[in-house]
Scaffold this motif. Structure first.
Motif, PDB file in Angstrom:
ATOM      1  N   GLY A   1       0.284  -1.483   0.154  1.00  0.00           N
ATOM      2  CA  GLY A   1      -0.045  -0.156   0.108  1.00  0.00           C
ATOM      3  C   GLY A   1       0.696   1.303  -0.608  1.00  0.00           C
ATOM      4  O   GLY A   1       0.524   2.105  -0.750  1.00  0.00           O
ATOM      5  N   ALA A   2       1.883   1.387   0.793  1.00  0.00           N
ATOM      6  CA  ALA A   2       2.887   2.839   0.997  1.00  0.00           C
ATOM      7  C   ALA A   2       3.435   2.844  -0.653  1.00  0.00           C
ATOM      8  O   ALA A   2       3.785   3.808  -0.708  1.00  0.00           O
ATOM      9  N   ALA A   3       3.703   1.624  -1.730  1.00  0.00           N
ATOM     10  CA  ALA A   3       4.594   1.167  -2.476  1.00  0.00           C
ATOM     11  C   ALA A   3       2.850   2.536  -3.450  1.00  0.00           C
ATOM     12  O   ALA A   3       4.061   3.161  -4.439  1.00  0.00           O
ATOM     13  N   THR A   4       2.310   1.975  -3.436  1.00  0.00           N
ATOM     14  CA  THR A   4       1.400   2.673  -4.747  1.00  0.00           C
ATOM     15  C   THR A   4       1.476   4.197  -3.767  1.00  0.00           C
ATOM     16  O   THR A   4       0.628   5.090  -5.069  1.00  0.00           O
ATOM     17  N   TYR A   5       1.822   4.265  -2.417  1.00  0.00           N
ATOM     18  CA  TYR A   5       0.636   6.092  -2.473  1.00  0.00           C
ATOM     19  C   TYR A   5       2.467   6.884  -3.484  1.00  0.00           C
ATOM     20  O   TYR A   5       2.371   8.176  -3.439  1.00  0.00           O
ATOM     21  N   PHE A   6       3.861   6.424  -2.763  1.00  0.00           N
ATOM     22  CA  PHE A   6       4.437   6.842  -3.780  1.00  0.00           C
ATOM     23  C   PHE A   6       4.584   6.691  -5.455  1.00  0.00           C
ATOM     24  O   PHE A   6       5.177   7.943  -6.910  1.00  0.00           O
ATOM     25  N   ILE A   7       3.919   5.729  -5.432  1.00  0.00           N
ATOM     26  CA  ILE A   7       3.988   5.247  -7.079  1.00  0.00           C
ATOM     27  C   ILE A   7       3.363   6.557  -7.931  1.00  0.00           C
ATOM     28  O   ILE A   7       2.767   7.249  -8.648  1.00  0.00           O
ATOM     29  N   TYR A   8       2.027   6.968  -7.026  1.00  0.00           N
ATOM     30  CA  TYR A   8       0.918   7.722  -7.022  1.00  0.00           C
ATOM     31  C   TYR A   8       1.341   9.329  -7.429  1.00  0.00           C
ATOM     32  O   TYR A   8       1.356  10.199  -8.033  1.00  0.00           O
ATOM     33  N   GLY A   9       2.554   9.039  -6.134  1.00  0.00           N
ATOM     34  CA  GLY A   9       3.216  10.716  -5.903  1.00  0.00           C
ATOM     35  C   GLY A   9       4.050  11.308  -7.119  1.00  0.00           C
ATOM     36  O   GLY A   9       3.951  12.061  -7.604  1.00  0.00           O
ATOM     37  N   ALA A  10       4.637  10.258  -7.917  1.00  0.00           N
ATOM     38  CA  ALA A  10       5.600  10.162  -8.761  1.00  0.00           C
ATOM     39  C   ALA A  10       4.579  10.586 -10.137  1.00  0.00           C
ATOM     40  O   ALA A  10       5.432  10.969 -10.850  1.00  0.00           O
ATOM     41  N   LEU A  11       3.416   9.704 -10.219  1.00  0.00           N
ATOM     42  CA  LEU A  11       3.149   9.573 -11.203  1.00  0.00           C
ATOM     43  C   LEU A  11       2.274  11.269 -11.646  1.00  0.00           C
ATOM     44  O   LEU A  11       1.673  11.774 -12.913  1.00  0.00           O
ATOM     45  N   ASP A  12       1.590  11.708 -10.454  1.00  0.00           N
ATOM     46  CA  ASP A  12       1.187  13.110 -10.352  1.00  0.00           C
ATOM     47  C   ASP A  12       2.028  13.836  -9.369  1.00  0.00           C
ATOM     48  O   ASP A  12       1.604  14.237  -8.365  1.00  0.00           O
ATOM     49  N   PRO A  13       2.489  14.553  -9.740  1.00  0.00           N
ATOM     50  CA  PRO A  13       4.016  14.461  -9.691  1.00  0.00           C
ATOM     51  C   PRO A  13       3.355  16.654  -8.559  1.00  0.00           C
ATOM     52  O   PRO A  13       4.371  17.876  -9.149  1.00  0.00           O
ATOM     53  N   HIS A  14       2.474  17.117  -7.662  1.00  0.00           N
ATOM     54  CA  HIS A  14       2.484  18.227  -6.913  1.00  0.00           C
ATOM     55  C   HIS A  14       3.145  18.220  -6.155  1.00  0.00           C
ATOM     56  O   HIS A  14       3.740  17.098  -5.137  1.00  0.00           O
ATOM     57  N   TRP A  15       3.036  19.378  -6.000  1.00  0.00           N
ATOM     58  CA  TRP A  15       4.252  19.489  -4.425  1.00  0.00           C
ATOM     59  C   TRP A  15       3.111  19.056  -2.733  1.00  0.00           C
ATOM     60  O   TRP A  15       3.073  18.737  -2.137  1.00  0.00           O
ATOM     61  N   GLY A  16       1.929  19.090  -3.176  1.00  0.00           N
ATOM     62  CA  GLY A  16       1.212  18.715  -2.325  1.00  0.00           C
ATOM     63  C   GLY A  16       1.122  17.159  -1.845  1.00  0.00           C
ATOM     64  O   GLY A  16       1.180  16.646  -0.801  1.00  0.00           O
ATOM     65  N   ASN A  17       1.325  16.470  -2.766  1.00  0.00           N
ATOM     66  CA  ASN A  17       1.874  15.003  -2.546  1.00  0.00           C
ATOM     67  C   ASN A  17       3.486  14.902  -2.642  1.00  0.00           C
ATOM     68  O   ASN A  17       3.867  13.403  -1.418  1.00  0.00           O
ATOM     69  N   ALA A  18       4.111  15.639  -2.371  1.00  0.00           N
ATOM     70  CA  ALA A  18       5.273  15.027  -1.982  1.00  0.00           C
ATOM     71  C   ALA A  18       5.273  15.165  -0.267  1.00  0.00           C
ATOM     72  O   ALA A  18       5.713  14.847   0.532  1.00  0.00           O
ATOM     73  N   VAL A  19       4.376  16.865   0.061  1.00  0.00           N
ATOM     74  CA  VAL A  19       4.616  16.542   1.060  1.00  0.00           C
ATOM     75  C   VAL A  19       3.600  15.953   2.265  1.00  0.00           C
ATOM     76  O   VAL A  19       4.642  15.432   3.027  1.00  0.00           O
TER      77      VAL A  19
END
Length: 316
Positions: free
Chosen positions: A184-202
């Motif tokens: 599940g955590a891997a999915t979290y980071f994959i989605y952040g990499a595919l939708d590279p907005h600052w909000g996903n990084a924070v």
């Protein structure tokens, strides 16, 4: 933004209590109080409860951040993470129901199923919400998210297969459940990499920091309690034939010590290994109580494998 005011209030009213409940659970699992430990249906080591607390903290911190900042678009990545995690747990628990060796799991199946459905609904709800902060994710952060995802997938698959990759012993069910957490955590980071907005990084990095802060002190304490290095008596290893290979190849060494204390695994990668076994076996990290035996495995990149059982307690 006035037409979003009601939605923002509803989001705040839902996320703030959720974050507070999660922090209460974090405190309970950290303190290992009975009501928290009883929530986990299988026997577990103290460090397993601390690991559960770290995962709950990694969920609670981004939830609180979203509630305080109003960055509702960041719900998507977290909701997808929880959908994968709880969905996998729901399916796995269903496979255990009816096994006479397992506790009563219908309540857990219901809870995981509802959590997965609710997380999926939150993901669908947040899909159309625009980002309040349009800044892009820095490229190094995006690349690191890809690396994190690969590591988490590898660890998750290993735990699903019940490989011993934790520094303490996990039960079979606990190993699978922790593996689903990592996927599940891997999915979290994959989605952040595919939708590279600052909000996903924070959100992701805040959760990652909370996870590390909860685990850091207990892990350091755990390894400080195992400082003693004892040499294995290579009773059986003396009869192992020489390794007829180039001395420049890599040698993978695995030492597993079994005793009344939790099993400890030590892994090492030696560069420029000698062409034959050393006169003394590798040293294994063991608890204060000497182990009954050490199983030593040496494996080269060319596939050659040597296994031996070294010594007994009277030899220490």
């Amino acid at each position: 933004m006035t037409h979003l005011t009601r939605g923002a209030v509803l989001m705040w009213a839902a996320l703030i209590p959720a974050a507070l409940i999660l922090f209460v659970l974090v405190s309970g699992f950290l303190a290992q109080v009975p009501w928290a430990a009883d929530l986990w249906p299988w026997p577990a080591k103290p460090l397993s409860y601390i690991f559960i607390a770290s995962i709950l903290a990694a969920i609670a911190v981004p939830v609180l951040w979203i509630a305080l900042t109003g960055e509702a678009a960041a719900i998507r990545a977290g909701a997808l993470d929880l959908t994968v995690m709880y969905g996998g747990m729901f399916v796995y628990v269903l496979t255990l129901i009816g096994d006479p060796r397992e506790p009563r799991l219908w309540t857990y199946a219901l809870a995981f199923g509802l959590a997965a459905a609710g997380s999926a609904g939150a993901f669908l709800f947040a899909r159309q919400i625009p980002w309040a902060d349009p800044r892009p994710m820095p490229r190094p952060v995006r690349l690191s998210f890809g690396a994190f995802a690969m590591i988490l997938i590898g660890a998750g698959v290993a735990l699903l297969l019940q490989a011993s990759i934790f520094p303490w012993r996990l039960g079979a069910e606990t190993s699978v459940m922790f593996g689903l957490v990592f996927l599940g955590a891997a999915t979290y980071f994959i989605y952040g990499a595919l939708d590279p907005h600052w909000g996903n990084a924070v959100g992701q990095l805040a959760g990652f920091l909370a996870y590390d802060l909860v685990l850091l002190a207990p892990f350091l304490e755990h390894f400080q309690h195992c400082p003693r290095r004892l040499a294995c008596q290579p009773d059986n290893l003396r009869r192992v034939p020489r390794l007829q290979r180039d001395a420049s190849q890599l040698l993978f060494v695995r030492v597993e010590c079994d005793s009344n204390s939790p099993r400890l695994n030590w892994f090492g990668l030696v560069v420029g290994a000698p062409p034959r076994l050393p006169p003394r076996a590798p040293r294994c990290l063991v608890p204060a109580r000497p182990p009954d035996r050490c199983t030593v495995e040496l494996r080269t990149l060319t596939g050659m494998r040597v296994i031996g059982v070294a010594g007994s307690r009277r030899n220490w």
